[in-house]
Design a protein around this motif. Structure first.
Motif, PDB file in Angstrom:
ATOM      1  N   UNK A 229     125.117  -0.497  63.582  1.00 43.95           N
ATOM      2  CA  UNK A 229     125.610  -0.302  61.796  1.00 43.95           C
ATOM      3  C   UNK A 229     125.815   0.804  61.343  1.00 43.95           C
ATOM      4  N   UNK A 230     126.599   0.994  60.982  1.00 45.38           N
ATOM      5  CA  UNK A 230     126.687   2.232  59.701  1.00 45.38           C
ATOM      6  C   UNK A 230     126.624   2.357  58.420  1.00 45.38           C
ATOM      7  N   UNK A 231     125.824   3.152  58.089  1.00 47.31           N
ATOM      8  CA  UNK A 231     125.620   3.114  56.197  1.00 47.31           C
ATOM      9  C   UNK A 231     126.363   4.496  55.292  1.00 47.31           C
ATOM     10  N   UNK A 232     126.524   4.027  53.695  1.00 41.77           N
ATOM     11  CA  UNK A 232     127.101   4.998  53.401  1.00 41.77           C
ATOM     12  C   UNK A 232     126.181   6.266  53.499  1.00 41.77           C
ATOM     13  N   UNK A 233     124.797   6.196  53.463  1.00 39.87           N
ATOM     14  CA  UNK A 233     124.200   7.606  53.692  1.00 39.87           C
ATOM     15  C   UNK A 233     124.772   8.246  54.719  1.00 39.87           C
ATOM     16  N   UNK A 234     125.580   8.102  55.597  1.00 33.15           N
ATOM     17  CA  UNK A 234     125.545   8.471  56.499  1.00 33.15           C
ATOM     18  C   UNK A 234     127.225   9.248  56.108  1.00 33.15           C
ATOM     19  N   UNK A 235     128.013   8.689  55.350  1.00 38.81           N
ATOM     20  CA  UNK A 235     129.315   8.325  54.491  1.00 38.81           C
ATOM     21  C   UNK A 235     128.645  10.187  53.272  1.00 38.81           C
ATOM     22  N   UNK A 236     127.890  10.354  53.352  1.00 42.01           N
ATOM     23  CA  UNK A 236     126.842  11.062  52.090  1.00 42.01           C
ATOM     24  C   UNK A 236     126.679  12.605  52.659  1.00 42.01           C
ATOM     25  N   UNK A 237     126.054  12.702  54.069  1.00 41.07           N
ATOM     26  CA  UNK A 237     125.863  13.865  54.562  1.00 41.07           C
ATOM     27  C   UNK A 237     127.131  13.877  55.606  1.00 41.07           C
ATOM     28  N   UNK A 238     128.072  12.815  55.888  1.00 45.29           N
ATOM     29  CA  UNK A 238     129.230  14.181  56.496  1.00 45.29           C
ATOM     30  C   UNK A 238     129.640  13.979  55.318  1.00 45.29           C
ATOM     31  N   UNK A 239     130.232  14.380  53.882  1.00 43.14           N
ATOM     32  CA  UNK A 239     131.020  14.563  53.277  1.00 43.14           C
ATOM     33  C   UNK A 239     130.019  16.286  52.753  1.00 43.14           C
ATOM     34  N   UNK A 240     128.792  16.230  52.431  1.00 46.01           N
ATOM     35  CA  UNK A 240     127.779  17.537  51.958  1.00 46.01           C
ATOM     36  C   UNK A 240     128.182  18.562  53.210  1.00 46.01           C
ATOM     37  N   UNK A 241     127.594  18.061  54.686  1.00 44.80           N
ATOM     38  CA  UNK A 241     128.124  19.061  55.609  1.00 44.80           C
ATOM     39  C   UNK A 241     129.948  19.721  56.230  1.00 44.80           C
ATOM     40  N   UNK A 242     130.309  18.722  56.636  1.00 45.38           N
ATOM     41  CA  UNK A 242     131.531  19.170  55.918  1.00 45.38           C
ATOM     42  C   UNK A 242     132.343  20.549  54.591  1.00 45.38           C
ATOM     43  N   UNK A 243     131.600  19.758  53.728  1.00 49.52           N
ATOM     44  CA  UNK A 243     131.972  20.825  52.185  1.00 49.52           C
ATOM     45  C   UNK A 243     131.474  22.386  52.581  1.00 49.52           C
TER      46      UNK A 243
END
Length: 287
Positions: A229-243
């Motif tokens: 199950x994928x969560x939106x929290x993972x998306x936020x962390x992904x965005x921050x790490x890429x930034x």
């Protein structure tokens, strides 16, 4: 590497698309672009897709075919396509979509002529079943010429991500890490837009298929290939790490940008618990 060095490689991830493949493959055969390869990667389809691909592509040296021994999920298959090609430019193409005959040639010429452009997109049209394709104005974006503003606009505005299926400058994906998250295409697009703007072609079209009914496999299962199950929290962390990889300036400005990204995503997805940590030790520990 499956594909030798070419000017442009088009990567097509396939999973159980047997009813739609013929039109997509025929649209690739009709392209007028030189120095191009088509990497078609079947994610262990069970509906006859692989057999149709082999039959339809036989005798055309532009096609390179590969089949996974098991379903690795859409995210890994997306990454596999670009990792196993060498080209100056690259494009992902949806297996149930198709493109106008001059799209690839015009896209390459645009990228050659405009070094400040990261993506070249066909005019977006949508269709359902055998319906007449119609223009999608909601899939067309006008971004700022200024990098930081353009990046934040992408985080805020991207909803219809048809521009994911653009011809891209491969160098603009420098440092990109692929993760199994909801919204993988959003993060990839924001990353690309950091390095340059998007240009829409006037006379060439990307035809995107939509579906009336709910698809048999849910979103998380399509991305992962399993029941994670994928969560939106993972998306936020992904965005921050890429930034953090993209921005190389003052740490205080980076923190400000991260807070802006968190605020945008919290508003978009109603994630009220999101906040940037105030703990000084946390921020100093970040590379």
């Amino acid at each position: 590497m499956l594909v030798d060095q070419v000017k442009l490689c088009v990567g097509i991830p396939v999973y159980n698309e047997v009813n739609y493949l013929a039109r997509m493959l025929d649209s690739l055969k009709a392209q007028t672009c030189d120095d191009v390869k088509y990497l078609v990667c079947d994610n262990h389809s069970t509906d006859g897709s692989w057999e149709l691909i082999r039959e339809r592509c036989a005798g055309d040296a532009r096609f390179v075919l590969y089949r996974h021994v098991e379903n690795i999920g859409a995210a890994k298959n997306t990454e596999f396509l670009i990792d196993n090609s060498r080209s100056e430019y690259f494009m992902w193409l949806g297996a149930h979509d198709y493109i106008s005959s001059g799209l690839l040639k015009e896209s390459v010429e645009c990228l050659d002529d405009c070094p400040d452009i990261s993506l070249v997109a066909g005019k977006p049209f949508r269709f359902v079943g055998d319906s007449k394709p119609v223009f999608m104005p909601e899939a067309v974006y006008e971004f700022s010429p200024r990098r930081l503003e353009r990046y934040l606009q992408s985080v805020r505005l991207l909803t219809n991500c048809t521009i994911f299926y653009s011809t891209i400058r491969r160098s603009s994906l420098e440092g990109m890490e692929f993760r199994r998250v909801r919204g993988l295409d959003h993060v990839i697009l924001s990353h690309l837009l950091w390095y340059g703007d998007v240009r829409y072609l006037d006379n060439e079209i990307y035809f995107r298929r939509y579906f009336d009914d709910v698809r048999a496999v849910d979103y998380s299962q399509r991305i992962t290939g399993n029941r994670d199950v994928l969560t939106m929290h993972d998306l936020v962390v992904y965005y921050l790490d890429d930034l953090q990889k993209l921005y190389r300036g003052d740490a205080r400005i980076l923190r400000h940008l991260e807070n802006l990204v968190i605020g945008i995503l919290a508003d978009r997805y109603t994630l009220q618990s999101l906040h940037a940590p105030d703990d000084r030790e946390y921020w100093m520990s970040r590379p």
